[in-house]
Scaffold this motif. Structure first.
Motif, short mmCIF file in Angstrom:
data_model
loop_
_atom_site.label_atom_id
_atom_site.label_comp_id
_atom_site.label_asym_id
_atom_site.label_seq_id
_atom_site.Cartn_x
_atom_site.Cartn_y
_atom_site.Cartn_z
N ASP A 198 -1.04 -5.29 10.39
CA ASP A 198 -1.35 -6.70 10.69
C ASP A 198 -1.27 -7.53 9.42
O ASP A 198 -0.89 -8.69 9.43
N SER A 199 -1.67 -6.92 8.33
CA SER A 199 -1.63 -7.57 7.02
C SER A 199 -1.45 -6.49 5.97
O SER A 199 -2.05 -5.42 6.06
N CYS A 200 -0.61 -6.77 4.98
CA CYS A 200 -0.41 -5.82 3.89
C CYS A 200 -0.24 -6.59 2.59
O CYS A 200 0.69 -7.40 2.46
N VAL A 201 -1.15 -6.37 1.66
CA VAL A 201 -1.05 -6.99 0.34
C VAL A 201 -1.14 -5.90 -0.72
O VAL A 201 -1.78 -4.87 -0.50
N ALA A 202 -0.50 -6.13 -1.84
CA ALA A 202 -0.54 -5.20 -2.97
C ALA A 202 -0.67 -6.00 -4.24
O ALA A 202 -0.27 -7.17 -4.30
N ASP A 203 -1.23 -5.38 -5.27
CA ASP A 203 -1.45 -6.10 -6.52
C ASP A 203 -0.28 -5.99 -7.48
O ASP A 203 -0.16 -6.79 -8.41
N THR A 204 0.60 -5.01 -7.31
CA THR A 204 1.77 -4.85 -8.17
C THR A 204 2.94 -4.34 -7.34
O THR A 204 2.74 -3.76 -6.25
N PRO A 205 4.17 -4.50 -7.82
CA PRO A 205 5.31 -3.91 -7.10
C PRO A 205 5.19 -2.40 -6.96
O PRO A 205 5.60 -1.84 -5.94
N ALA A 206 4.63 -1.73 -7.99
CA ALA A 206 4.46 -0.28 -7.89
C ALA A 206 3.47 0.07 -6.78
O ALA A 206 3.67 1.04 -6.02
N ALA A 213 0.44 -9.95 -4.61
CA ALA A 213 -0.40 -11.12 -4.87
C ALA A 213 -1.46 -10.80 -5.91
O ALA A 213 -1.68 -9.64 -6.29
N LEU A 214 -2.11 -11.86 -6.35
CA LEU A 214 -3.24 -11.73 -7.25
C LEU A 214 -4.53 -11.71 -6.44
O LEU A 214 -4.58 -12.24 -5.33
N GLY A 215 -5.57 -11.09 -6.98
CA GLY A 215 -6.86 -11.09 -6.31
C GLY A 215 -7.39 -9.72 -5.96
O GLY A 215 -8.45 -9.60 -5.34
N ALA A 216 -6.66 -8.64 -6.32
CA ALA A 216 -7.12 -7.29 -6.00
C ALA A 216 -8.43 -7.00 -6.73
O ALA A 216 -8.58 -7.32 -7.92
N PRO A 217 -9.40 -6.37 -6.06
CA PRO A 217 -10.70 -6.12 -6.70
C PRO A 217 -10.66 -5.00 -7.73
O PRO A 217 -11.57 -4.87 -8.54
N THR A 218 -9.62 -4.16 -7.70
CA THR A 218 -9.53 -3.02 -8.62
C THR A 218 -8.08 -2.60 -8.76
O THR A 218 -7.25 -2.84 -7.87
N THR A 219 -7.78 -1.94 -9.86
CA THR A 219 -6.42 -1.44 -10.07
C THR A 219 -6.11 -0.25 -9.17
O THR A 219 -4.95 0.16 -9.07
N ILE A 221 2.31 2.06 -1.13
CA ILE A 221 1.81 1.80 0.23
C ILE A 221 2.93 1.96 1.25
O ILE A 221 2.75 2.56 2.32
N VAL A 222 4.12 1.44 0.93
CA VAL A 222 5.25 1.53 1.85
C VAL A 222 5.64 2.99 2.08
O VAL A 222 5.96 3.40 3.21
N ALA A 223 5.64 3.79 1.01
CA ALA A 223 5.98 5.20 1.15
C ALA A 223 5.01 5.90 2.09
O ALA A 223 5.42 6.71 2.95
N THR A 224 3.72 5.62 1.97
CA THR A 224 2.73 6.21 2.87
C THR A 224 2.93 5.73 4.30
O THR A 224 2.81 6.50 5.26
N ALA A 225 3.24 4.44 4.46
CA ALA A 225 3.47 3.88 5.80
C ALA A 225 4.62 4.59 6.49
O ALA A 225 4.56 4.88 7.70
#
Length: 633
Positions: free
Chosen positions: A243-251, A274-280, A256-260
């Motif tokens: 429904d929604s997928c965000v990531a903090d870096t291209p890596a 995007a920016l705003g991830a709570p942790t690396t 995430i895509v590989a797991t999906a």
């Protein structure tokens, strides 16, 4: 005897005087030669070859034309180091210096959230007071304005004032920018809030730039700031999906895509970086949660900032659910907290759950129907929909009933707002679920709706977002390419021909209608560089044909300009009788050769001309700035 002796002594004295005089002359000549040689050698050694050395007794005379006063002084000093400075005679002149060149006027304007600053050198005749007043007003009362301008009393260069005017217009649209201004040239570096805004700004600035001004745009659309930072993954009877997928870096996105793909998602998969991830370790938490849901066999996993909510498939085995939830809780990075929920098996009511349904048609028609809890909610929903969709009339088919959940008002309004993110679709509100379906031209609309519903309803509430991205609805992707724009123009001019009155550049017949159609196409095309080429047949003199073809090309360019087409990057060129496409010996062939052609301008070099060169070239060779066609003479 005495007289004879006197004569002898006098002769000896005279002889001695002659010998002494000769010796003195020889000594002076020797000193003079050596001095000249020494000074000449020293001047050559120090690079003062402009000076020549003459000797006059014990004096050393310097002659020649020094390139500057400083070089003249150095030559004299060099000579004085070889002989007594009092013996050096300066007969040198100074090369007439060229008239003092005017400095290059330029200024740089910086604007950000804290205010505006301007630095540079401007002509003394500029209206500095008006400039600073404009920038002060633009900065606002709560922001600072720093004026670091200097002035020089020289003539205002050609192209300076249009560049300043355009830079101020651009600055009003760009709250975070750096604008560099020179005569005939403006360079803009700015940050926009989104790719959509970037495209809008570039189109607006290109169209508002005056003809002849070289404008360089570098507008970036940085990664968006997403809050809350949400990824929501679902496995149900329809398969696995986000429904929604965000990531903090291209890596992180690749992880995430590989797991999906591993857990069963097919087709194109992508997450918003995007920016705003709570942790690396965001990607680790997402992939662990997705794997746990896959092992469970169905349900929903929502990761919102550091809160992870696992909702199992209704009717799942409790023991298996507890085991999987426990393993996930222990494996998640320390910062994350898990809430695991296993709904009870549903019991269908006789009439089914109460519903509120809102629909949005492709034509923009909005209908609200179903149940509402109060008259106040009914009127609020109608007004809220009018505000969100801009519709003067909302079709209402609602009914006020009792017994609805206390959260019904929030769920209804949240559903309406979710629907407003779509181009067309529907939202169904039930006590235990909200379903949003439809089409959108925004790539991350599903993510936006998911974050909206989590914010309004909470992370444990059930909802389903099934929206489809349609490229034709995307305001950016739907823009035609340069080639498509040119093809559209060609389709207009293939069936109809721009014609002119005989032996003139006055557009005749249906030429005005053709220009209207071309202008309509060009209004949808951004950053287009086009040549309008004019051609004639071979009748008449070659020079006359060239002039006529240029005049007709210019007429087409002017016709597009008055139709508010941004033609600053266009050029009109008359080619006369060159490049015939048919036989000039026949009337039909001559008619075909009298034509206007449109083509894309391909840059020949990465080097741009200087501002002054560009402006002078446009003023002196207006013929080479646009291209047009030549119909019947």
């Amino acid at each position: 005897m005495r007289l004879s002796a006197l004569f002898v002594r006098l002769g000896a004295f005279i002889l001695a005087a002659i010998v002494c005089g000769f010796a003195a002359r020889v000594a002076v000549a020797t000193v003079e030669t050596r001095s000249v040689q020494a000074v000449d050698a020293a001047l050559d050694e120090h690079g003062h070859d402009f000076a020549s050395v003459l000797g006059d007794g014990l004096q050393v005379i310097l002659e020649g034309e020094a390139p500057s006063e400083a070089m003249r002084f150095r030559a004299i000093s060099t000579a004085g180091s070889m002989v007594d400075a009092s013996r050096v005679i300066d007969n040198m002149t100074i090369t007439d210096s060229d008239a003092i060149q005017a400095p290059e006027f330029s200024m740089e304007i910086l604007r950000n959230d804290s205010g505006i600053s301007i630095i540079g050198l401007i002509p003394a005749s500029s209206d500095r007071e008006d400039l600073t007043e404009t920038l002060t007003d633009m900065a606002g009362e709560n922001s600072s304005f720093a004026d670091l301008l200097e002035t020089a009393d020289y003539e205002v260069p050609l192209g300076w004032e249009p560049a300043v005017d355009f830079s101020l217009r651009a600055l009003r649209q760009l709250p975070r920018s750096k604008i560099s201004v020179r005569a005939g040239r403006v360079s803009v570096e700015a940050i926009s809030d989104s790719p959509e805004q970037k495209a809008q700004l570039e189109t607006s600035l290109r169209r508002s730039s005056p003809e002849g001004l070289i404008v360089t745009l570098d507008i970036s659309a940085p990664r968006p700031v997403v809050s809350p930072f949400v990824t929501r993954f679902i496995i149900d009877e329809n398969g696995a999906r986000f429904d929604s997928c965000v990531a903090d870096t291209p890596a992180a996105e690749r992880q995430i895509v590989a797991t999906a793909q591993t857990v069963g998602i097919e087709g194109r998969i992508g997450c918003t970086v995007a920016l705003g991830a709570p942790t690396t370790r965001w990607a680790d938490a997402v992939t662990m949660s997705m794997s746990a849901l896959s092992e469970l066999g169905g349900g929903t996993i929502t990761i919102s900032d550091v809160d992870v909510t696992l909702v199992g498939k209704a009717g799942a085995v409790q023991g298996n659910f507890d085991r999987i939830a426990g393993e996930l809780e222990n494996s998640l990075p320390d910062v994350f907290a898990l809430e695991a929920i296993l709904p009870a098996a549903p019991t269908a009511g006789e009439d089914g759950p109460p519903q509120f349904i809102a629909t949005l048609s492709p034509e923009g028609l909005v209908q609200l129907r179903g149940r509402v809890s109060t008259e106040l909610l009914n009127s609020t929903a109608e007004n809220f929909a009018s505000a969100k969709f801009g519709s003067a009339e909302i079709s209402m088919a609602t009914r006020v009933v009792d017994g609805l959940p206390s959260s019904w008002s929030i769920r209804v309004l949240a559903g309406i707002e979710a629907l407003s993110k779509l181009s067309n679709g529907s939202v169904t509100v039930e006590p235990g679920n909200i379903v949003v379906r439809g089409n959108t031209g925004l790539p991350d609309a599903g993510g936006e709706i998911t974050r909206l519903l989590i914010e309004k309803l909470g992370e444990t509430e059930e909802f389903e977002v099934a929206v489809t991205y349609v490229e034709s609805l995307d305001p950016i992707a739907a823009l035609p390419t340069k080639e498509e724009c040119l093809a559209s123009i060609m389709s207009v001019t293939e069936a109809r021909k721009i014609t002119f009155e005989p032996s003139s550049a006055t557009i005749a017949g249906e030429g005005a209608g053709i220009l209207n159609d071309i202008a309509e196409i060009l209004q949808r095309c951004a950053d287009l560089r086009i040549e309008i080429a004019g051609y004639t047949d071979s009748q008449g003199s070659e020079d006359g044909n060239q002039r006529l073809s240029q005049q007709r090309a210019d007429a087409v360019l002017d016709g597009l300009r008055v139709r508010r087409v941004p033609v600053a990057s266009f050029r009109a060129v008359g080619y006369g009788e060159a490049d015939p496409i048919a036989d000039n010996e026949t009337a039909e062939g001559r008619e075909a050769n009298r034509r206007i052609e449109f083509s894309l301008i391909v840059p020949e070099s990465t080097e741009e001309p200087t501002a002054l060169d560009q402006i002078e070239e446009e003023a002196a060779q207006a013929a080479e700035e646009t291209t047009q066609e030549d119909p019947a003479e």
